[in-house]
Design an enzyme around this catalytic site. Structure first.
Site, short mmCIF file in Angstrom:
data_model
loop_
_atom_site.label_atom_id
_atom_site.label_comp_id
_atom_site.label_asym_id
_atom_site.label_seq_id
_atom_site.Cartn_x
_atom_site.Cartn_y
_atom_site.Cartn_z
N SER A 81 6.23 3.16 26.53
CA SER A 81 5.79 4.46 27.04
C SER A 81 4.35 4.76 26.66
O SER A 81 3.84 4.26 25.65
CB SER A 81 6.68 5.58 26.49
OG SER A 81 8.04 5.31 26.74
N1 SAH Z 1 11.29 3.58 24.19
C1 SAH Z 1 10.67 2.38 24.74
C2 SAH Z 1 10.37 2.51 26.22
C3 SAH Z 1 11.46 1.84 26.91
S1 SAH Z 1 11.45 1.67 28.66
C4 SAH Z 1 9.46 1.97 23.96
O1 SAH Z 1 9.01 2.72 23.08
O2 SAH Z 1 8.95 0.88 24.21
C5 SAH Z 1 13.16 2.07 28.91
C6 SAH Z 1 14.17 1.09 28.37
O3 SAH Z 1 15.46 1.65 28.61
C7 SAH Z 1 14.17 -0.28 29.03
O4 SAH Z 1 13.95 -1.26 28.07
C8 SAH Z 1 15.56 -0.38 29.66
O5 SAH Z 1 16.10 -1.68 29.62
C9 SAH Z 1 16.37 0.59 28.80
N2 SAH Z 1 17.59 1.13 29.40
C10 SAH Z 1 17.80 1.53 30.67
N3 SAH Z 1 19.06 1.99 30.81
C11 SAH Z 1 19.66 1.89 29.59
C12 SAH Z 1 20.96 2.20 29.09
N4 SAH Z 1 21.90 2.71 29.88
N5 SAH Z 1 21.22 1.98 27.79
C13 SAH Z 1 20.26 1.44 26.98
N6 SAH Z 1 19.02 1.11 27.39
C14 SAH Z 1 18.72 1.33 28.68
#
Ligand code: SAH
Length: 227
Positions: free
Chosen positions: A74
């Site tokens: 993010s």
């Molecule tokens: N917080 C992260 C940003 C992640 S992007 C950081 O600081 O880098 C969003 C992430 O959510 C992705 O890696 C995706 O695979 C995950 N995601 C999507 N749906 C999900 C779910 N139902 N449970 C867990 N992770 C999920």
């Protein structure tokens, strides 16, 4: 808590990274981030350790960056904003859940501020990589788990004082509101993918929930249910 510039495993550009981080934090302040606790935490977490080596030089730009598998780390401003919203509660949350570990960066920022941070990720290689990063950087209060596709969140570890969802849900995920403790709050991007997403704050007060819709945001989709 870590001291990255003293840490033997912290990759690369010691002093330069500290300067870049300080510049990023100054930029976040300019953008209106006021909470000193958030600014201090972001000044401590080495974001360059959460991106691919090829991306190191852009690690302290205020932008989202690709982390593979179609996912992104993010934008720092959004990390600051979401973290500030969690800290705006009357009582400081102890037990925090993040949905979407991704690179692990947001979880590390949370770990600087809260006692126990659970974080779940559904893409196995990202989960494994983030786990290694937490171990390497000494974040012992982060509990990383691989998400199950038949279940959102971590009901068996709840209830949580705060839940931070770092992927965009089409609708408010009620499976997660149920995992909130009394007076707990959830921050979640809600809305149709491809435009119209907003950051939503949900608070649990007894049997009822309040909802506030805030700024427009743009997150990769939250995957709910089976592929
Ligand atoms: N917080 C992260 C940003 C992640 S992007 C950081 O600081 O880098 C969003 C992430 O959510 C992705 O890696 C995706 O695979 C995950 N995601 C999507 N749906 C999900 C779910 N139902 N449970 C867990 N992770 C999920």
């Amino acid at each position: 808590m870590i001291e990255p510039d003293k840490h033997p495993h912290v990759r690369g550009f010691g002093m330069a990274s500290a300067r870049s981080r300080a510049r990023l934090v100054a930029r976040l302040e300019q953008l209106g981030v006021r909470d000193e606790r958030v600014l201090d935490a972001m000044n401590r977490v080495p974001r360059h350790m959460f991106v691919d080596e090829a991306m190191t030089s852009r690690a302290y730009d205020d932008t989202a960056l690709p982390i593979g598998y179609g996912q992104t780390i993010s934008q720092p401003y959004i990390v600051a904003q979401m973290t500030s919203l969690l800290l705006a509660a009357d009582e400081r949350p102890d037990h925090v859940l993040e949905i979407g570990t991704g690179s692990g960066y947001q979880a590390a920022v949370l770990a600087e501020l809260f006692d126990t941070v659970y974080t779940v990720e559904r893409i196995k290689p990202l989960y494994e990589q983030a786990r290694r990063r937490f171990a390497e950087l000494g974040y012992r209060n982060v509990r990383a788990r691989e998400a199950r596709d038949d279940m959102l969140g971590l009901p068996s570890y709840g209830p949580f004082d705060a839940i931070l969802v770092t992927a965009g849900a089409e609708n408010l995920p009620t499976a997660l509101t149920e995992q909130l403790a009394e007076n707990g709050r959830m921050i979640v991007p809600v809305g149709a993918s491809g435009g119209g997403q907003r950051l939503v704050v949900v608070r649990r007060q007894g049997p009822s929930f309040s909802r506030d819709d805030l700024d427009a945001v743009s997150f990769v989709p939250l995957i709910e249910g089976h592929d």
